[in-house]
Motif scaffolding. Sequence first.
Motif, mmCIF file in Angstrom:
data_model
loop_
_atom_site.group_PDB
_atom_site.id
_atom_site.type_symbol
_atom_site.label_atom_id
_atom_site.label_comp_id
_atom_site.label_asym_id
_atom_site.label_seq_id
_atom_site.Cartn_x
_atom_site.Cartn_y
_atom_site.Cartn_z
ATOM 1 N N LEU A 101 3.366 40.805 -1.021
ATOM 2 C CA LEU A 101 4.639 40.102 -1.149
ATOM 3 C C LEU A 101 5.538 40.636 -0.040
ATOM 4 N N VAL A 102 5.760 39.827 0.990
ATOM 5 C CA VAL A 102 6.476 40.283 2.175
ATOM 6 C C VAL A 102 7.799 39.522 2.278
ATOM 7 N N MET A 103 8.869 40.233 2.049
ATOM 8 C CA MET A 103 10.204 39.629 2.059
ATOM 9 C C MET A 103 10.630 39.192 3.459
ATOM 10 N N SER B 222 8.088 31.160 10.411
ATOM 11 C CA SER B 222 7.837 31.861 9.150
ATOM 12 C C SER B 222 8.631 33.162 9.114
ATOM 13 N N ASN B 223 9.281 33.405 7.979
ATOM 14 C CA ASN B 223 10.075 34.621 7.810
ATOM 15 C C ASN B 223 9.673 35.437 6.588
ATOM 16 N N SER B 224 9.045 34.812 5.602
ATOM 17 C CA SER B 224 8.522 35.555 4.456
ATOM 18 C C SER B 224 7.167 34.970 4.084
ATOM 19 N N GLU B 225 6.407 35.758 3.317
ATOM 20 C CA GLU B 225 5.018 35.362 3.049
ATOM 21 C C GLU B 225 4.534 36.024 1.768
ATOM 22 N N ILE B 226 3.660 35.293 1.072
ATOM 23 C CA ILE B 226 2.953 35.880 -0.053
ATOM 24 C C ILE B 226 1.478 35.543 0.118
ATOM 25 N N VAL B 227 0.634 36.552 -0.071
ATOM 26 C CA VAL B 227 -0.809 36.376 0.071
ATOM 27 C C VAL B 227 -1.476 36.976 -1.158
ATOM 28 N N PHE C 34 10.075 34.730 -1.672
ATOM 29 C CA PHE C 34 9.173 35.019 -2.778
ATOM 30 C C PHE C 34 9.595 36.289 -3.493
ATOM 31 N N ASP C 35 9.356 36.312 -4.815
ATOM 32 C CA ASP C 35 9.695 37.500 -5.602
ATOM 33 C C ASP C 35 8.549 37.808 -6.559
ATOM 34 N N LYS D 160 4.918 36.002 -7.495
ATOM 35 C CA LYS D 160 3.676 36.778 -7.437
ATOM 36 C C LYS D 160 2.883 36.623 -8.733
ATOM 37 N N LYS D 161 3.534 36.809 -9.853
ATOM 38 C CA LYS D 161 2.874 36.714 -11.163
ATOM 39 C C LYS D 161 2.214 35.346 -11.352
ATOM 40 N N TYR D 162 2.943 34.289 -11.063
ATOM 41 C CA TYR D 162 2.409 32.945 -11.322
ATOM 42 C C TYR D 162 1.435 32.481 -10.248
#
Length: 167
Positions: free
Chosen positions: A96-98, A113-118, A141-142, A146-148
Amino acid sequence: MKAIKKINFETKDKFYNYLNLKLTGLICEEKDWLANLSNASALLWLLLDKINWAGFYLYKNEELVLGPFQGKPACTHIEIGKGVCGTSIETKTTQLVMNVHDFPGHIACDSESNSEIVVPIIKGNKIIGVLDIDSPIINRFDNEDKKYLEKFVDLLIKYIEFPDEFI
């Protein structure tokens, strides 16, 4: 950006329950893994707001290779341990990259792109690949995302019959 009317939900919980229900409906009876990942990326693109890329990198020949996605053209090959996607596979954890500009070794496929979730996709102990979602918004992303999104990946693992090259 996308000219699609978004459904407004009272909470992220309700939104993600809807998203995961839609995913289940799309993939639960389809046997083709490529069709399922293609529809999954299209569903994310259609329903998630404030994103500029949603898709998959698949683990092949000891690297990540571009899979089905929605968004601008992307990097084709990513080494394990490199960038956010490669780090997710190396650590077998969600990244989770803010702010991607603060991530050491970030691979900038899209300068917007400025934030990312993998989220890593691992079936049993076999690496399949990653779900990768980018946003032009810092802090998009928060932990609830991440959970969902981890539940989203759990549904992919549950319903998709990946070919032997992945498992």
